[in-house]
Design a protein around this motif. Structure first.
Motif, short mmCIF file in Angstrom:
data_model
loop_
_atom_site.label_atom_id
_atom_site.label_comp_id
_atom_site.label_asym_id
_atom_site.label_seq_id
_atom_site.Cartn_x
_atom_site.Cartn_y
_atom_site.Cartn_z
N ARG A 108 -41.70 34.91 -12.48
CA ARG A 108 -42.88 34.25 -12.20
C ARG A 108 -42.61 32.83 -11.84
NH1 ARG A 108 -43.38 30.78 -16.48
NH2 ARG A 108 -42.28 31.17 -18.46
N LEU A 109 -43.91 32.16 -11.40
CA LEU A 109 -43.81 30.80 -10.89
C LEU A 109 -43.36 29.84 -12.13
CD1 LEU A 109 -47.33 30.39 -9.08
CD2 LEU A 109 -45.05 30.76 -8.08
N GLY A 110 -42.63 28.97 -11.69
CA GLY A 110 -41.82 28.13 -12.85
C GLY A 110 -42.77 26.95 -12.91
N ALA A 111 -42.59 26.21 -14.18
CA ALA A 111 -43.51 25.16 -14.80
C ALA A 111 -43.20 23.97 -13.88
CB ALA A 111 -43.11 24.89 -16.21
N ARG A 112 -41.81 23.81 -13.26
CA ARG A 112 -41.81 22.60 -12.14
C ARG A 112 -42.76 22.62 -11.14
NH1 ARG A 112 -40.98 17.46 -11.66
NH2 ARG A 112 -39.77 16.96 -9.61
N LEU A 113 -43.20 23.76 -10.81
CA LEU A 113 -44.03 24.01 -9.54
C LEU A 113 -45.49 23.44 -10.12
CD1 LEU A 113 -44.39 25.11 -6.69
CD2 LEU A 113 -45.43 27.41 -7.65
N PHE A 114 -45.87 23.70 -11.11
CA PHE A 114 -47.08 23.00 -11.82
C PHE A 114 -47.16 21.76 -12.09
CE2 PHE A 114 -46.94 27.81 -13.07
CZ PHE A 114 -48.12 28.31 -12.35
N ALA A 115 -46.05 21.14 -12.34
CA ALA A 115 -45.85 19.84 -12.72
C ALA A 115 -46.13 19.23 -11.32
CB ALA A 115 -44.39 19.35 -13.44
N LEU A 116 -45.26 19.47 -10.44
CA LEU A 116 -45.41 19.01 -9.01
C LEU A 116 -46.84 18.87 -8.51
CD1 LEU A 116 -42.24 20.23 -7.31
CD2 LEU A 116 -42.64 18.01 -8.01
N ALA A 117 -47.48 19.93 -8.60
CA ALA A 117 -48.84 20.10 -8.12
C ALA A 117 -49.52 19.06 -9.05
CB ALA A 117 -49.45 21.52 -8.43
N GLN A 118 -49.56 19.18 -10.31
CA GLN A 118 -50.41 18.08 -10.99
C GLN A 118 -50.21 16.40 -10.72
OE1 GLN A 118 -52.82 18.88 -13.07
NE2 GLN A 118 -53.28 16.61 -13.47
N GLU A 119 -48.87 16.37 -10.52
CA GLU A 119 -48.53 15.00 -9.94
C GLU A 119 -48.91 14.85 -8.73
OE1 GLU A 119 -44.49 12.39 -9.49
OE2 GLU A 119 -44.19 14.34 -9.95
N ALA A 120 -49.10 15.63 -7.61
CA ALA A 120 -49.58 15.53 -6.57
C ALA A 120 -51.01 15.20 -6.53
CB ALA A 120 -49.21 16.62 -5.61
N MET A 121 -51.76 15.87 -7.27
CA MET A 121 -53.03 15.76 -7.41
C MET A 121 -53.56 14.29 -7.93
SD MET A 121 -54.83 18.15 -5.96
CE MET A 121 -56.33 17.74 -6.45
N GLU A 122 -52.77 14.04 -9.09
CA GLU A 122 -53.17 12.74 -9.81
C GLU A 122 -52.83 11.38 -8.77
OE1 GLU A 122 -50.51 12.66 -13.11
OE2 GLU A 122 -51.96 14.01 -14.12
N ASN A 123 -52.04 11.85 -7.67
CA ASN A 123 -51.60 10.55 -6.78
C ASN A 123 -52.41 10.59 -5.60
OD1 ASN A 123 -49.65 9.42 -8.40
ND2 ASN A 123 -48.11 10.72 -7.77
#
Length: 257
Positions: free
Chosen positions: A58-73
């Motif tokens: 399944r998709l990993g947690a790191r992928l979601f963390a990167l997406a969240q970080e990108a959106m915040e920035n």
């Protein structure tokens, strides 16, 4: 190398549909299981996919963390400003960008009118929340319980005879805005100023900002300003596409040109 990267990236949308085993991944990519396994191991090492106890991925947690970080920035003002400037060049009127923060709607960007009569508004200044078109769009997107609670808390100053008088009228206006997807302020804050506005949406479809075109009656009538609504909406859609990554910059340029 580019084919390897392409295959690896193709795994991610597959796993977004749900967990998949090695055979399913290999079949989707059209490769041998050994090739699929190498790709999955590499993605797993980077935290982009995760192998479950049942051996499915399944998709990993790191992928979601990167997406969240990108959106915040992401800076919606930086993305929106070239579009706002081009819109201003086409119509000549004042263009605003606004966001909702801590129960206030604030202007975060402004492109001045080329006409001698200017609007009194400043970047960083709260808008008249019960009448401003940008405020209606931002508040209309809130969950219904939050909309109702906020409507009851607000004051309703009668700036003009067209101002929103009470919570019930405000909620009716917000529901109308939700249905039509755009908003107006036709003399609700100042008798002589009219405004049309459209929402800017993120990748999840939620309204993250709102933009507007405003002009005084001495420059254009309300009816004349409303004819700009399709252009305003196209500009907002172009900003939304670029902000969410749905459309390339070049396409956004063409849509607002």
């Amino acid at each position: 190398m580019s084919q390897t990267v392409d295959r690896a990236l193709s795994i991610l949308p597959l796993l977004a549909e749900g967990p998949a085993d090695l055979g399913q991944v290999a079949d989707r990519l059209g490769v041998h299981k050994s090739t699929a396994l190498r790709l999955l191991r590499t993605l797993h090492e980077h935290g982009l996919v995760y192998r479950q106890s049942d051996q499915r991925y399944r998709l990993g947690a790191r992928l979601f963390a990167l997406a969240q970080e990108a959106m915040e920035n992401l800076d919606v003002r930086e993305i929106a400003h070239p579009h706002l400037a081009r819109l201003n060049e086409r119509c000549g009127h004042t263009v605003h960008l606004a966001v909702y923060e801590e129960n206030e709607v604030l202007y975060i960007d402004k492109v001045e009118s080329r006409y001698p009569v200017r609007m009194y508004s400043r970047i960083g200044k709260p808008v008249a929340i019960t009448v401003a078109a940008v405020a209606k769009l931002l508040l209309a997107d809130l969950p219904e319980p939050e909309r109702r609670a906020l409507a009851e808390q607000l004051d309703y100053p009668m700036y003009t005879s067209r101002s929103t008088p009470d919570p019930a009228a405000f909620l009716r206006e917000l529901e109308k805005v939700r249905e039509q997807g755009w908003a107006t302020d036709l003399g609700g804050h100042e008798e002589s100023i009219n405004c049309v506005a459209a929402p800017i949406r993120g990748a999840d479809g939620r309204v993250i900002a709102a933009m507007s075109v405003s002009a005084p009656n001495v420059v254009v009538t309300a009816d004349e300003l409303l004819t700009l609504l399709p252009l305003v909406r196209r500009t907002a859609d172009a900003i939304s596409g670029e902000y969410s990554g749905r459309t390339p910059v070049q396409r956004s340029d063409r849509e607002t040109a």
